[in-house]
Design an enzyme around this catalytic site. Structure first.
Site, PDB file in Angstrom:
ATOM      1  N   SER A 132      -6.320  -1.231  -5.693  1.00  0.00           N
ATOM      2  CA  SER A 132      -6.577  -1.471  -4.280  1.00  0.00           C
ATOM      3  C   SER A 132      -7.478  -2.698  -4.176  1.00  0.00           C
ATOM      4  O   SER A 132      -7.981  -3.197  -5.186  1.00  0.00           O
ATOM      5  CB  SER A 132      -7.137  -0.188  -3.660  1.00  0.00           C
ATOM      6  OG  SER A 132      -8.400  -0.316  -3.164  1.00  0.00           O
TER       7      SER A 132
ATOM      8  N   LYS B 138     -20.016   5.155 -15.147  1.00  0.00           N
ATOM      9  CA  LYS B 138     -18.845   5.987 -15.496  1.00  0.00           C
ATOM     10  C   LYS B 138     -17.702   5.774 -14.495  1.00  0.00           C
ATOM     11  O   LYS B 138     -16.547   5.627 -14.888  1.00  0.00           O
ATOM     12  CB  LYS B 138     -19.251   7.457 -15.554  1.00  0.00           C
ATOM     13  CG  LYS B 138     -20.333   7.717 -16.590  1.00  0.00           C
ATOM     14  CD  LYS B 138     -20.725   9.170 -16.624  1.00  0.00           C
ATOM     15  CE  LYS B 138     -21.942   9.348 -17.510  1.00  0.00           C
ATOM     16  NZ  LYS B 138     -22.364  10.747 -17.590  1.00  0.00           N
TER      17      LYS B 138
ATOM     18  N   GLY C 245      -8.590  20.277  -4.266  1.00  0.00           N
ATOM     19  CA  GLY C 245      -7.412  20.282  -3.384  1.00  0.00           C
ATOM     20  C   GLY C 245      -7.265  21.534  -2.541  1.00  0.00           C
ATOM     21  O   GLY C 245      -6.423  21.597  -1.647  1.00  0.00           O
TER      22      GLY C 245
ATOM     23  N   MET D   9      -8.665  11.397  -5.790  1.00  0.00           N
ATOM     24  CA  MET D   9      -9.915  10.761  -5.332  1.00  0.00           C
ATOM     25  C   MET D   9      -9.922   9.258  -5.539  1.00  0.00           C
ATOM     26  O   MET D   9      -9.329   8.736  -6.479  1.00  0.00           O
ATOM     27  CB  MET D   9     -11.107  11.342  -6.092  1.00  0.00           C
ATOM     28  CG  MET D   9     -11.044  11.060  -7.581  1.00  0.00           C
ATOM     29  SD  MET D   9     -12.673  11.019  -8.319  1.00  0.00           S
ATOM     30  CE  MET D   9     -12.377   9.949  -9.728  1.00  0.00           C
TER      31      MET D   9
ATOM     32  N   HIS E  72       0.845  -1.203   0.000  1.00  0.00           N
ATOM     33  CA  HIS E  72       0.000   0.000   0.000  1.00  0.00           C
ATOM     34  C   HIS E  72       0.879   1.251   0.000  1.00  0.00           C
ATOM     35  O   HIS E  72       1.867   1.310   0.718  1.00  0.00           O
ATOM     36  CB  HIS E  72      -0.842  -0.053   1.281  1.00  0.00           C
ATOM     37  CG  HIS E  72      -1.916   0.973   1.347  1.00  0.00           C
ATOM     38  ND1 HIS E  72      -1.945   1.953   2.307  1.00  0.00           N
ATOM     39  CD2 HIS E  72      -3.015   1.161   0.588  1.00  0.00           C
ATOM     40  CE1 HIS E  72      -3.016   2.703   2.145  1.00  0.00           C
ATOM     41  NE2 HIS E  72      -3.688   2.244   1.103  1.00  0.00           N
TER      42      HIS E  72
HETATM   43  P1  NAI Z   1     -12.213  13.020  -1.027  1.00  0.00           P
HETATM   44  O1  NAI Z   1     -13.561  12.513  -1.380  1.00  0.00           O
HETATM   45  O2  NAI Z   1     -12.013  13.587   0.324  1.00  0.00           O
HETATM   46  O3  NAI Z   1     -11.765  14.111  -2.083  1.00  0.00           O
HETATM   47  C1  NAI Z   1     -11.721  13.838  -3.467  1.00  0.00           C
HETATM   48  C2  NAI Z   1     -11.283  15.073  -4.225  1.00  0.00           C
HETATM   49  O4  NAI Z   1     -12.338  16.037  -4.207  1.00  0.00           O
HETATM   50  C3  NAI Z   1     -10.068  15.767  -3.622  1.00  0.00           C
HETATM   51  O5  NAI Z   1      -9.215  16.182  -4.648  1.00  0.00           O
HETATM   52  C4  NAI Z   1     -10.648  16.972  -2.898  1.00  0.00           C
HETATM   53  O6  NAI Z   1      -9.728  18.044  -2.880  1.00  0.00           O
HETATM   54  C5  NAI Z   1     -11.834  17.289  -3.772  1.00  0.00           C
HETATM   55  N1  NAI Z   1     -12.888  17.967  -3.017  1.00  0.00           N
HETATM   56  C6  NAI Z   1     -13.546  17.503  -1.924  1.00  0.00           C
HETATM   57  N2  NAI Z   1     -14.460  18.404  -1.516  1.00  0.00           N
HETATM   58  C7  NAI Z   1     -14.368  19.456  -2.356  1.00  0.00           C
HETATM   59  C8  NAI Z   1     -15.045  20.702  -2.466  1.00  0.00           C
HETATM   60  N3  NAI Z   1     -15.983  21.070  -1.605  1.00  0.00           N
HETATM   61  N4  NAI Z   1     -14.689  21.530  -3.466  1.00  0.00           N
HETATM   62  C9  NAI Z   1     -13.720  21.184  -4.331  1.00  0.00           C
HETATM   63  N5  NAI Z   1     -13.046  20.028  -4.301  1.00  0.00           N
HETATM   64  C10 NAI Z   1     -13.367  19.184  -3.316  1.00  0.00           C
HETATM   65  O7  NAI Z   1     -11.106  11.874  -1.235  1.00  0.00           O
HETATM   66  P2  NAI Z   1     -11.303  10.285  -1.249  1.00  0.00           P
HETATM   67  O8  NAI Z   1     -11.905   9.885  -2.539  1.00  0.00           O
HETATM   68  O9  NAI Z   1     -11.975   9.878   0.002  1.00  0.00           O
HETATM   69  O10 NAI Z   1      -9.769   9.795  -1.209  1.00  0.00           O
HETATM   70  C11 NAI Z   1      -8.984  10.018  -0.025  1.00  0.00           C
HETATM   71  C12 NAI Z   1      -7.568   9.524  -0.217  1.00  0.00           C
HETATM   72  O11 NAI Z   1      -7.546   8.113  -0.264  1.00  0.00           O
HETATM   73  C13 NAI Z   1      -6.828   9.978  -1.463  1.00  0.00           C
HETATM   74  O12 NAI Z   1      -5.602  10.541  -1.045  1.00  0.00           O
HETATM   75  C14 NAI Z   1      -6.565   8.713  -2.261  1.00  0.00           C
HETATM   76  O13 NAI Z   1      -5.347   8.717  -2.992  1.00  0.00           O
HETATM   77  C15 NAI Z   1      -6.500   7.709  -1.134  1.00  0.00           C
HETATM   78  N6  NAI Z   1      -6.735   6.337  -1.589  1.00  0.00           N
HETATM   79  C16 NAI Z   1      -5.655   5.497  -1.631  1.00  0.00           C
HETATM   80  C17 NAI Z   1      -5.819   4.191  -1.990  1.00  0.00           C
HETATM   81  C18 NAI Z   1      -4.632   3.279  -2.048  1.00  0.00           C
HETATM   82  O14 NAI Z   1      -4.830   2.083  -2.216  1.00  0.00           O
HETATM   83  N7  NAI Z   1      -3.419   3.759  -1.960  1.00  0.00           N
HETATM   84  C19 NAI Z   1      -7.139   3.643  -2.324  1.00  0.00           C
HETATM   85  C20 NAI Z   1      -8.208   4.630  -2.297  1.00  0.00           C
HETATM   86  C21 NAI Z   1      -7.998   5.923  -1.909  1.00  0.00           C
END
Ligand code: NAI
Length: 349
Positions: free
Chosen positions: A140, A224, A306, A175, A116
């Site tokens: 993942s 999608k 972001g 995301m 991970h």
């Molecule tokens: P999230 O749903 O909190 O945010 C997704 C995106 O939407 C971000 O770029 C955020 O800046 C943007 N965003 C959120 N609210 C906003 C708003 N009000 N206005 C404008 N933009 C907005 O993120 P999510 O989907 O929960 O992912 C969290 C983390 O989990 C990420 O860093 C992702 O890389 C990580 N992840 C890692 C995995 C792995 O296996 N390494 C697997 C799945 C997720």
């Protein structure tokens, strides 16, 4: 508990080092986890340390990996992480992709056989800091139904993108391709709250509002999002000759074996396509334009992707980061792990 970024990093580093990672690799993982916490992405920060420590202690994360980097073309390469810490391998692989893009305009590096790697924003930010566009995707563990399906097949397969702006700023979009992370289901369970019907499905593949009946998560935007997670699986799994789809290893299934996960970094050097100064000015203009859009009823303003994390980062760097007490107590304790993660069902408590 509120602690400084520096203290948090030191505590994580010490714990992972005690669990068996070298000091250098413990530092590398700590850097990625603190990046997530400081930006408010706590799901991918210090709360993961205990799980990593258990995996390291049980042999499922190689503490002495022999990294292997091989160029396969002028713009392409494979970085084999030998099932060591994914954070460290992904970071080094991104450095190589940036170098290729500096020389040839674009760089593609497939990162294979890793554990991970955490929040992908870390890696795309590396590219933006070098005035490049960064894209990163990774596999993942299977916990999401394909559109119309009743059984999980794909993972939460995230997509991250960063573009440099003026004055060292950047747009960083990152995301998961699911509506919600499974952590949100656990949160609803602990609070005995219902979940919206758009988040997850039960054993029959039917939408459920009962967090205790959840059997799989739903992709964003129906077919999608399903298509996007398939794209991520092809780019970071099939393309690199790794297990794919339902065969991707599960986070908790067997902590004694390496996870063999894949990730793909793509770096684009804007200077090979347009004038770099104009490019950065236009990214800054995009950020300003978005902020100036009239907010809809119920919203205080429009943020660019972001931006809220960047605001949190500035605040947390000044005032310290709020860490869940249990996580803090674990970090300062003498224990390496409590044997809590082996064979854990991702949907169990
Ligand atoms: P999230 O749903 O909190 O945010 C997704 C995106 O939407 C971000 O770029 C955020 O800046 C943007 N965003 C959120 N609210 C906003 C708003 N009000 N206005 C404008 N933009 C907005 O993120 P999510 O989907 O929960 O992912 C969290 C983390 O989990 C990420 O860093 C992702 O890389 C990580 N992840 C890692 C995995 C792995 O296996 N390494 C697997 C799945 C997720």
């Amino acid at each position: 508990m509120n602690i400084s970024k520096e203290t948090l990093k030191e505590l994580i580093k010490k714990k992972l080092n005690k669990a068996g990672l070298s000091e250098e690799h413990a530092e590398g993982v700590a850097d990625v986890l603190v990046h997530a916490d400081v930006r408010g992405v706590h799901s991918h920060g210090a709360m993961r340390v205990e799980y990593y420590a258990e995996r390291i202690a049980k042999g499922g994360m190689n503490t002495n990996p022999q990294f292997h980097f091989e160029k396969t073309g002028s713009n392409t390469a494979i970085f084999d992480g030998d099932n060591g810490a994914g954070h460290v391998a992904a970071k080094l692989a991104m450095d190589e992709a940036i170098q290729m893009a500096k020389e040839h305009g674009i760089g593609f590096v497939g990162v294979k056989r890793i554990s991970h790697s955490g929040a992908l924003s870390y890696f795309v930010q590396q590219a933006a800091q070098q005035e490049m566009i960064g894209i990163s995707v990774c596999q993942s563990d299977p916990m999401v139904v394909p559109f119309g399906g009743a059984e999980p097949y794909y993972g939460t397969n995230p997509i991250a993108f960063a573009a440099p702006a003026e004055n060292g700023e950047a747009i960083i979009f990152d995301m998961a391709t699911t509506v919600q992370a499974w952590g949100k289901i656990l949160h609803a369970r602990s609070k005995r709250e219902k979940i919206p019907p758009t988040w997850a499905v039960d054993q029959n593949g039917e939408a459920t509002t009962d967090p205790f009946k959840v059997n799989a998560l739903l992709p964003i935007a129906g077919p999608k999002g399903y298509g996007l997670m398939m794209m991520v699986d092809i780019l970071s799994g099939i393309l690199l000759g790794l297990p794919f789809g339902g065969k991707v290893s599960s986070m908790y299934h067997d902590l004694t074996e390496g996870r063999n996960l894949g990730q793909l970094h793509i770096v684009i050097n804007p200077a090979f396509f347009t004038d770099l100064t104009t490019f950065k000015a236009n990214i800054s203009q995009t950020m300003t334009d978005l902020n100036e859009i009239k907010p809809a009823p119920g919203y205080d303003r429009v943020y660019y992707p972001g931006q809220r994390s960047s605001i949190r980062q500035k605040k947390n760097e000044e005032n310290g980061i709020d860490i869940v007490d249990d996580v803090y107590q674990y970090l300062v304790s003498k224990d390496i792990h409590f044997n809590r993660y082996d064979q854990k069902d991702p949907f169990a408590k």
